[in-house]
Design a protein around this motif. Sequence first.
Motif, PDB file in Angstrom:
ATOM      1  N   THR A   1      59.176 -34.905  83.207  1.00  0.00           N
ATOM      2  CA  THR A   1      58.452 -33.654  83.387  1.00  0.00           C
ATOM      3  C   THR A   1      57.106 -34.017  84.007  1.00  0.00           C
ATOM      4  N   MET A   2      56.843 -33.439  85.168  1.00  0.00           N
ATOM      5  CA  MET A   2      55.562 -33.616  85.845  1.00  0.00           C
ATOM      6  C   MET A   2      54.847 -32.282  85.768  1.00  0.00           C
ATOM      7  N   LEU A   3      53.601 -32.310  85.364  1.00  0.00           N
ATOM      8  CA  LEU A   3      52.898 -31.050  85.150  1.00  0.00           C
ATOM      9  C   LEU A   3      51.487 -31.092  85.722  1.00  0.00           C
ATOM     10  N   PRO A   4      51.355 -31.254  87.049  1.00  0.00           N
ATOM     11  CA  PRO A   4      50.031 -31.043  87.625  1.00  0.00           C
ATOM     12  C   PRO A   4      49.570 -29.650  87.238  1.00  0.00           C
ATOM     13  N   TYR A   5      48.379 -29.534  86.696  1.00  0.00           N
ATOM     14  CA  TYR A   5      47.980 -28.266  86.093  1.00  0.00           C
ATOM     15  C   TYR A   5      46.860 -27.563  86.847  1.00  0.00           C
ATOM     16  N   SER A   6      45.879 -28.318  87.250  1.00  0.00           N
ATOM     17  CA  SER A   6      44.726 -27.722  87.934  1.00  0.00           C
ATOM     18  C   SER A   6      44.881 -27.861  89.444  1.00  0.00           C
ATOM     19  N   GLY A   7      44.006 -27.179  90.160  1.00  0.00           N
ATOM     20  CA  GLY A   7      43.986 -27.341  91.605  1.00  0.00           C
ATOM     21  C   GLY A   7      43.752 -28.787  91.999  1.00  0.00           C
ATOM     22  N   ASP A   8      42.833 -29.470  91.327  1.00  0.00           N
ATOM     23  CA  ASP A   8      42.572 -30.875  91.627  1.00  0.00           C
ATOM     24  C   ASP A   8      43.804 -31.731  91.381  1.00  0.00           C
ATOM     25  N   ASN A   9      44.538 -31.434  90.291  1.00  0.00           N
ATOM     26  CA  ASN A   9      45.780 -32.163  90.011  1.00  0.00           C
ATOM     27  C   ASN A   9      46.769 -32.038  91.166  1.00  0.00           C
ATOM     28  N   TRP A  10      46.972 -30.806  91.623  1.00  0.00           N
ATOM     29  CA  TRP A  10      47.950 -30.587  92.682  1.00  0.00           C
ATOM     30  C   TRP A  10      47.506 -31.240  93.995  1.00  0.00           C
ATOM     31  N   CYS A  11      46.223 -31.153  94.294  1.00  0.00           N
ATOM     32  CA  CYS A  11      45.722 -31.805  95.517  1.00  0.00           C
ATOM     33  C   CYS A  11      45.937 -33.317  95.448  1.00  0.00           C
ATOM     34  N   ALA A  12      45.615 -33.903  94.314  1.00  0.00           N
ATOM     35  CA  ALA A  12      45.788 -35.351  94.154  1.00  0.00           C
ATOM     36  C   ALA A  12      47.263 -35.725  94.245  1.00  0.00           C
ATOM     37  N   PHE A  13      48.130 -34.903  93.659  1.00  0.00           N
ATOM     38  CA  PHE A  13      49.566 -35.197  93.669  1.00  0.00           C
ATOM     39  C   PHE A  13      50.109 -35.190  95.099  1.00  0.00           C
ATOM     40  N   PHE A  14      49.879 -34.098  95.835  1.00  0.00           N
ATOM     41  CA  PHE A  14      50.455 -33.987  97.172  1.00  0.00           C
ATOM     42  C   PHE A  14      49.841 -35.016  98.127  1.00  0.00           C
ATOM     43  N   ALA A  15      48.571 -35.335  97.958  1.00  0.00           N
ATOM     44  CA  ALA A  15      47.962 -36.371  98.798  1.00  0.00           C
ATOM     45  C   ALA A  15      48.583 -37.727  98.514  1.00  0.00           C
ATOM     46  N   ALA A  16      48.800 -38.043  97.237  1.00  0.00           N
ATOM     47  CA  ALA A  16      49.315 -39.370  96.858  1.00  0.00           C
ATOM     48  C   ALA A  16      50.752 -39.586  97.310  1.00  0.00           C
ATOM     49  N   VAL A  17      51.533 -38.502  97.415  1.00  0.00           N
ATOM     50  CA  VAL A  17      52.935 -38.662  97.819  1.00  0.00           C
ATOM     51  C   VAL A  17      53.113 -38.489  99.331  1.00  0.00           C
ATOM     52  N   GLY A  18      51.998 -38.417 100.056  1.00  0.00           N
ATOM     53  CA  GLY A  18      52.076 -38.338 101.507  1.00  0.00           C
ATOM     54  C   GLY A  18      52.425 -36.968 102.048  1.00  0.00           C
TER      55      GLY A  18
END
Length: 397
Positions: free
Chosen positions: A245-262
């Motif tokens: 289960t992956m749960l990026p929660y905040s806007g910063d979380n989602w930005c960091a997630f999508f940036a890190a996965v290219g």
Amino acid sequence: MTAPTGPLAGIRILDLTSVLFGPYAAQILGDWGADVVKIETLDGDMWRYAGLFRNRGMSGQFMAVNRNKRSLALDLKHPDGKTVLQRLIPTADVLLTNVRPAAMARLGFGYDACAALNPRLIYAAATGFGQDGPWAARPAFDEIIQASSGLASSIGSDDEPQFVPSLIGDKICGQALAGAVSAALFSRERSGRGQLVEVPMLETIAGFNSIEMLGGYAFDPPIGPAGYKRMKERKPVRTKDGWMTMLPYSGDNWCAFFAAVGRPELIDTLQVRDPVARAENIDRIYAAMAEIAPSRTTAEWEELLLRLDVPHTAFAKISEIGEQEHLKAVGLFEAIDHPSEGSIRQARPATRFSEAPPNLHRPTPRLGEHSREVLLEAGYSTAEIDALVEAKAVGEG
């Protein structure tokens, strides 16, 4: 047996409950130090015989909600059995019951009768439905409450409701009852008076479920559909070698997630920075995450998401929960050497009190194991107890 050390040490509770809702509440109070006397019929709590067991009457399910108690087997339909309970009530701080109130009144142990014996008594009734409503006399079980509270509709849908595969209503209400009893005891410290406490299952679970699930119906008139869209979209995702289960929660979380996965372009495409737009797009956002998840192993995802401070976890199998890294480190599950059942595994009390730590001070009792002990404390002589047992007003194990 060891001495109780919790914050309720010195409080005495008569536990006239069976199955799960009431016994779980009583166990919590016992874990917190109360002296809990479980009053059972001569046949015992039916939960004794539910599930798997080594010895009849001592199922794992029963033992999981009846530790830190003493068992007194008592026939409350027998005149001498009634006299025993009448003699015990003045010695108690709390009486817990999940016998339907009308039946308790017929037995002679409704609130008014018990309060007359002990004005300081906290009389706690675990009911299915509030006693001021039209369903007051109905029987209630967990699935009845899941269905009638809207919980099953929330888990499935209005068209195809589904039950949570756990007795969640009983357990939530048990925790609510333990809290209510504690609050009533605190109130009595200030007022000196006992009171009637009622925790109805339907109202408790309907209120619990409504927090997020009313959705647009939290407004009058409604401003949108009921339900919480985000919960419907949250699902386990398949990794290269398992599930997470992956749960990026905040806007910063989602930005960091999508940036890190290219996939930085998804930050703007899916509008993850704005909380309102993110909520509107949540189905697309979770779909994108599920599409990306198989690109890494579970271990690789854990290393990355931990570094990004994005909430996540791998899934634990219930059969292996005792080996889960965190729970093993904190020692949640303890091996207990039960005097009749051998080695058993139970979760210790999770709540921490720095000045009065809870403890496991009594193993789950056999039916009537403490009948004689409790009656001796109440002033009965050995000969009187023998006569009660002979008359089948009292049972002993």
